[in-house]
Design a protein around this motif. Structure first.
Motif, short mmCIF file in Angstrom:
data_model
loop_
_atom_site.label_atom_id
_atom_site.label_comp_id
_atom_site.label_asym_id
_atom_site.label_seq_id
_atom_site.Cartn_x
_atom_site.Cartn_y
_atom_site.Cartn_z
N ASP A 70 74.81 38.77 22.31
CA ASP A 70 75.15 40.03 22.96
C ASP A 70 75.70 39.80 24.36
O ASP A 70 76.56 40.53 24.83
N GLU A 71 75.20 38.75 25.03
CA GLU A 71 75.65 38.45 26.39
C GLU A 71 76.96 37.70 26.42
O GLU A 71 77.64 37.68 27.44
N GLY A 72 77.30 37.03 25.35
CA GLY A 72 78.51 36.21 25.30
C GLY A 72 78.31 34.98 24.44
O GLY A 72 77.44 34.95 23.58
N ILE A 73 79.10 33.96 24.70
CA ILE A 73 79.07 32.73 23.91
C ILE A 73 77.96 31.82 24.43
O ILE A 73 77.88 31.54 25.63
N ILE A 74 77.12 31.34 23.51
CA ILE A 74 76.03 30.43 23.85
C ILE A 74 76.27 29.13 23.09
O ILE A 74 76.45 29.13 21.87
N ILE A 75 76.25 28.01 23.83
CA ILE A 75 76.48 26.70 23.23
C ILE A 75 75.23 25.87 23.41
O ILE A 75 74.67 25.78 24.50
N ASP A 76 74.78 25.24 22.32
CA ASP A 76 73.66 24.30 22.34
C ASP A 76 74.18 22.93 21.96
O ASP A 76 74.85 22.79 20.93
N LEU A 77 73.88 21.92 22.79
CA LEU A 77 74.27 20.54 22.51
C LEU A 77 73.03 19.71 22.28
O LEU A 77 72.06 19.81 23.04
N TYR A 78 73.05 18.90 21.24
CA TYR A 78 71.95 18.00 20.90
C TYR A 78 72.48 16.58 21.02
O TYR A 78 73.38 16.19 20.27
N LEU A 79 71.92 15.82 21.99
CA LEU A 79 72.49 14.51 22.24
C LEU A 79 71.46 13.47 22.61
O LEU A 79 70.33 13.79 22.98
N THR A 80 71.89 12.21 22.49
CA THR A 80 71.09 11.06 22.88
C THR A 80 71.70 10.49 24.15
O THR A 80 72.91 10.30 24.23
N MET A 81 70.84 10.25 25.15
CA MET A 81 71.30 9.73 26.44
C MET A 81 71.07 8.22 26.51
O MET A 81 70.21 7.69 25.80
N GLN A 82 71.83 7.57 27.38
CA GLN A 82 71.62 6.15 27.62
C GLN A 82 70.42 5.96 28.54
O GLN A 82 70.19 6.78 29.44
N PHE A 83 69.68 4.88 28.33
CA PHE A 83 68.53 4.60 29.17
C PHE A 83 68.98 4.29 30.59
O PHE A 83 69.97 3.61 30.81
N GLY A 84 68.25 4.83 31.56
CA GLY A 84 68.51 4.52 32.96
C GLY A 84 69.33 5.55 33.70
O GLY A 84 69.47 5.45 34.92
N VAL A 85 69.89 6.53 33.01
CA VAL A 85 70.68 7.55 33.70
C VAL A 85 69.76 8.68 34.15
O VAL A 85 68.67 8.87 33.60
N SER A 86 70.19 9.43 35.14
CA SER A 86 69.45 10.60 35.59
C SER A 86 69.79 11.76 34.64
O SER A 86 70.90 12.28 34.66
N ILE A 87 68.85 12.13 33.81
CA ILE A 87 69.09 13.17 32.81
C ILE A 87 69.48 14.50 33.46
O ILE A 87 70.45 15.12 33.03
N PRO A 88 68.81 14.96 34.52
CA PRO A 88 69.24 16.22 35.14
C PRO A 88 70.66 16.16 35.72
O PRO A 88 71.43 17.11 35.57
N ASP A 89 71.02 15.04 36.35
CA ASP A 89 72.35 14.92 36.93
C ASP A 89 73.43 14.90 35.86
O ASP A 89 74.44 15.60 35.96
N VAL A 90 73.22 14.09 34.82
CA VAL A 90 74.21 14.00 33.74
C VAL A 90 74.32 15.33 33.02
O VAL A 90 75.42 15.78 32.70
N SER A 91 73.21 16.00 32.79
CA SER A 91 73.22 17.28 32.10
C SER A 91 73.98 18.34 32.89
O SER A 91 74.77 19.11 32.33
#
Length: 122
Positions: A70-91
């Motif tokens: 109702d609010e608009g387009i919603i996108i969900d991504l399901y992914l695997t990250m590399q070890f050692g990266v900052s998950i919040p920054d990359v996201s």
């Protein structure tokens, strides 16, 4: 989401008609944009998509789910990250990159881009 549902945009000139973009197109664009980001190892697909991929069919929208809410387009991504990266920054960079890519290619405004981390690659 059925194949009948489409995202419609009015053409700039009223006499030209409408432009329809299938949700599958948004899935492909978002998936390619995500795979370009440093720190993302892979996209997580479904079991059926994995079987089809083993049989030789490429799944370019792998790991992406698009909903028309109702609010608009919603996108969900399901992914695997590399070890050692900052998950919040990359996201956060990934959300910005996908939003800009979709705006450039489709002129659609995205309401939400949700990132689901389903694994870490060591």
């Amino acid at each position: 989401m059925s194949d009948i549902q489409r995202l419609e945009m009015d053409a700039k000139d009223e006499g030209l008609g409408k432009i329809e973009i299938a949700p599958e197109v948004i899935e492909v664009i978002a998936s390619i944009a995500a795979s370009e980001m440093d720190g993302v190892f892979s996209m997580q697909g479904t079991f059926a998509g994995g079987v089809a991929e083993r049989l030789g069919k490429r799944n370019h929208g792998k790991g992406v789910k698009v909903e028309l809410g109702d609010e608009g387009i919603i996108i969900d991504l399901y992914l695997t990250m590399q070890f050692g990266v900052s998950i919040p920054d990359v996201s956060e960079k990934l959300q910005t990159h996908i939003r800009q890519t979709l705006m450039t290619m489709t002129a659609l405004t995205i309401h939400e881009i949700n990132i689901h981390i389903v694994g870490i690659q060591f």
